[in-house]
Design a protein around this motif. Sequence first.
Motif, PDB file in Angstrom:
ATOM      1  N   PRO A  33      46.898  75.354  80.725  1.00  0.00           N
ATOM      2  CA  PRO A  33      47.115  74.763  79.650  1.00  0.00           C
ATOM      3  C   PRO A  33      48.274  74.795  78.720  1.00  0.00           C
ATOM      4  O   PRO A  33      48.844  74.042  78.060  1.00  0.00           O
ATOM      5  CB  PRO A  33      45.824  75.208  78.825  1.00  0.00           C
ATOM      6  N   GLU A  34      49.239  76.269  78.806  1.00  0.00           N
ATOM      7  CA  GLU A  34      50.075  76.430  78.166  1.00  0.00           C
ATOM      8  C   GLU A  34      51.437  75.579  78.875  1.00  0.00           C
ATOM      9  O   GLU A  34      52.563  75.520  78.192  1.00  0.00           O
ATOM     10  CB  GLU A  34      50.652  77.834  78.393  1.00  0.00           C
ATOM     11  N   ASP A  75      55.391  75.318  66.737  1.00  0.00           N
ATOM     12  CA  ASP A  75      54.942  76.632  66.018  1.00  0.00           C
ATOM     13  C   ASP A  75      53.548  76.874  66.113  1.00  0.00           C
ATOM     14  O   ASP A  75      53.153  78.066  65.930  1.00  0.00           O
ATOM     15  CB  ASP A  75      55.404  76.690  64.611  1.00  0.00           C
ATOM     16  N   ARG A  76      52.581  75.825  66.417  1.00  0.00           N
ATOM     17  CA  ARG A  76      50.964  76.212  66.204  1.00  0.00           C
ATOM     18  C   ARG A  76      50.753  77.313  67.016  1.00  0.00           C
ATOM     19  O   ARG A  76      49.934  77.940  67.159  1.00  0.00           O
ATOM     20  CB  ARG A  76      50.422  74.998  66.503  1.00  0.00           C
ATOM     21  N   ILE A  77      51.324  77.433  68.433  1.00  0.00           N
ATOM     22  CA  ILE A  77      51.229  78.285  69.197  1.00  0.00           C
ATOM     23  C   ILE A  77      51.192  79.656  68.967  1.00  0.00           C
ATOM     24  O   ILE A  77      50.527  80.562  69.042  1.00  0.00           O
ATOM     25  CB  ILE A  77      51.688  78.128  70.614  1.00  0.00           C
ATOM     26  N   ILE A  78      52.212  79.757  68.129  1.00  0.00           N
ATOM     27  CA  ILE A  78      52.779  81.198  67.309  1.00  0.00           C
ATOM     28  C   ILE A  78      51.549  81.389  66.529  1.00  0.00           C
ATOM     29  O   ILE A  78      51.064  82.829  66.526  1.00  0.00           O
ATOM     30  CB  ILE A  78      54.022  81.231  66.736  1.00  0.00           C
ATOM     31  N   HIS A 128      42.169  83.564  76.047  1.00  0.00           N
ATOM     32  CA  HIS A 128      43.112  83.958  76.740  1.00  0.00           C
ATOM     33  C   HIS A 128      44.105  82.883  77.379  1.00  0.00           C
ATOM     34  O   HIS A 128      45.151  83.362  77.668  1.00  0.00           O
ATOM     35  CB  HIS A 128      42.540  85.083  78.064  1.00  0.00           C
ATOM     36  N   GLU A 129      43.451  81.689  77.404  1.00  0.00           N
ATOM     37  CA  GLU A 129      44.453  80.531  77.845  1.00  0.00           C
ATOM     38  C   GLU A 129      45.548  80.494  76.977  1.00  0.00           C
ATOM     39  O   GLU A 129      46.562  79.607  77.277  1.00  0.00           O
ATOM     40  CB  GLU A 129      43.673  79.629  78.241  1.00  0.00           C
ATOM     41  N   PHE A 130      45.644  81.078  75.722  1.00  0.00           N
ATOM     42  CA  PHE A 130      46.563  80.543  74.808  1.00  0.00           C
ATOM     43  C   PHE A 130      47.628  81.796  74.863  1.00  0.00           C
ATOM     44  O   PHE A 130      48.666  81.949  74.082  1.00  0.00           O
ATOM     45  CB  PHE A 130      46.199  80.401  73.360  1.00  0.00           C
ATOM     46  N   LEU A 131      47.409  82.783  75.631  1.00  0.00           N
ATOM     47  CA  LEU A 131      48.386  83.910  75.878  1.00  0.00           C
ATOM     48  C   LEU A 131      49.139  83.900  77.022  1.00  0.00           C
ATOM     49  O   LEU A 131      48.647  83.180  78.030  1.00  0.00           O
ATOM     50  CB  LEU A 131      47.335  85.081  75.512  1.00  0.00           C
TER      51      LEU A 131
END
Length: 886
Positions: free
Chosen positions: A442-443, A579-582, A633-636
Amino acid sequence: MSNKRASFITSFGQGSGPSPVLLAGHLGQRGAALCNLARLKLPVPPGFVLNTEACRNIASSDPATVENIKAMLAQGLESITTETGCTLGDKRNLLLLAVRPSAPISFPGATEAVLNVGLNDETVEGLGVSAGDHAFAYECYRRLMQNYAQAVLGDDPAVFDDLLNLYVEERGYVSAREIRGTDGPELASRFKAQIESNNDRAFPQDVEEQLWHAVAALARNWQSPRAKQKRKLHGLKEDAGLAIVVQAMVFGNQSDHSGTGHATSRPAQTGEREVGGDYLTNAQGSDLDARLRQVLAIAGPAPSLETEEPGAFAQLASALDVLEHELKDAVEVDFTVAQGALWLLDARPARRTTSANLRILTDLVAREQITKHDALMRIDPVALDQLLHSTIDPAAKRELVAQGIGASPGAASGIISFDANEARVLAGQGIAVILVRTETAPEDIKGLHMADGVLTTRGGMTSHAAVIARGMGKPCVTGASSLRIDMEAGQLKAAGVTLKRGDIITIDGSSGQVLKGQVAVTKPSLSGDFATILTWADETRRMKVRANAETAHDARLARDFGAEGIGLSRTEHMFFEGDRIIAMREMILADTEKERRIALAKILPVLRADFIELFAIMAGMPVTIRLLDPPLHEFLPREVEEIEAMARNLNLEVAGFKKRVLELREQNPMLGHRGVRLLLSYPEITDMQARAIFEAAAHVQATTGTGPIAEVMVPLVASRGELSAVRARIDAVARDVAKETGQKLEYLVGTMIELPRAALRAADIAEAAEFFSFGTNDLTQTTYGISRDDSARFIGEYTNRQIFPHDPFVSLDVEGVGELIAMAVERGRQGRPGLHLGICGEHGGNPDSISFFEAVGLDYVSCSPFRVPVARLAAAQAHLKLARKS
């Protein structure tokens, strides 16, 4: 002849032939066509067809059956003799025969034909006298022996080619065409000797024996492994039968006033009404296939049938006109010109490109030869992809590097990039990029959005890369397992080839090929016929067609392709932008709810802006927004270096950050802390997303005067209690926003049915839901217990061995997953009679699956934007099929 015998054989000739309605299942394509040509009084050499039942009996070698069929052959020969005045084996009035296979559909190499049956050491002299050309007679005899050796005895035809070439060299001839009649006996003797040497038996001089062995060989060859493989490749069933045509010979190789060719009533590339095809003088059909490598148009450069034999050309054009009118389709024929006389040997629907097919069908409707509904049923919906994507120029040279799975159609060239962020940067500079990964996550979404195409060494048709690429309309090749990625060296390696980061490759998402260098690509062209066909489809279908889209680009594209709303907008994809991911990562790493809400507040305004844009683009149409589904965890980051870099960027202690990342990792994330479970654990995520949706809806309503149709979807529900708890928060936020803005908000709350328990408990769940959307990707995974991302490693073996009839992640498993859907539909509407039902999984763009969805009564299907035209047509076809059944 007894009724039993009559049921095995069908004779045809000038002005004869049974009704075509009776032919299709028993006489094969060629046999049926010849009977129909004869019925229409078109020029056909007389003959007969041994039907599929007769051929099965021949292959079984039952002695009583064999004698019965031999008697039928004799009676069939009598009908040919009566019509031609010639007899098999009679030197003065010589009848020669062609024995050809008649498969259920026309395809090359079904089994070999045997021509010139009836020639032997005596009749060849008779043919020489009657034709006035002994060289021609002995050429026919030589062809029979080589043909017979290959098709009946199984000899290698190359041996006879070498024998002929050696003879030509001995005589000092330039080519075999210089062989004279005086050479015939010597050459025939050599061929006979070669056959006897190969097989320990002489070439048969008994002409009836020749005929029987030719017929028996074709029947047996149909059961050979080679023929079975060809049947499979052409989509025929294992038990599909073969018929055999026995027909009087006509000769295209007798003189320069003879020849052979293929002709069409409309060219394959354009579909316009004009004769086209290939023609070769002084040749038989096999010569045309072997020697005609350059394109020779019938009305074009020499040899031209129109100029060489204008009478035959006029007759051919007339026959094509008659056939097109009779068959109500563009037609293709095989023909022979024998001493200026035209003979038709086969007729079938003409091959054509997709765009040509649309031209043909709209023209036939305009001429009132077929109805709009007939036209719709003659189009393969999947073929419309050809009109929506770039394709590799057919004339381009291809240097194959690897073969993978064509997971998303289209073709693209670009430099190799192994990193999604790098791909995004390069694409932003106007550089064409192919993102190359072992598999995508996903990232990688930002790089996927910007890249021209995607290549992965793992995965299949339903892997992450494939699904996302299809949604974006980008070419994608997956499962290119012969490739090895060396990230450290920045290299892509295949057998004998090493490519570096920055080298150019081309991928063909239709064929699955990975090619070296830049290859010429042709751009898609949407014609007026395409729009006309889709208009007819929209007038016919019952189900609505929506699109899966979460970006403004995809939403506009979907709208342009005729989508009637958005059936799935995946909010998690929105969280990876900018910047949303941050902020998302700050939320994940926060220790308290207060800290999480502070982080989520940074995402709210940009998410609200996204929804405003989607609602505006889809004005007046429903927009279904799925709340956050994947585990956190998929956002990390996953790699150690990335984890350490992020910790430094966020001013966090590295060891503690690593520990937190590892804590969030799950053993089986597909069945883990995701979907509704995540929303229940972190209600602040639900609150933020719901507020973004409703504030966007209120804004659009206030500025346009028309409220959008917002549908909020809760993922991965297994029980009514889960949905009710999350719905309570959604409704509370809606009330707050309505009070704050003074706008009356109209919205629906529903769920994605993607677990077997949800299907079983659909009546109960429906009491808390106003709509169901079937997530067939996960429903298939959880029903089968198979990960779609890993299934590519073994699913091919299952389908090849027919354990599964097809890949269930591509075409819906009607028997298993379909039964759950049908049950959920019935029970869901029991629980809530007005329940709205749709499907948003990958199967929403699959024509076979759409037929099932129509049958169970879904209200809409939703698919990737580029599949919307396919779904519009497939939905119309499904409705017509169901109506005809009832």
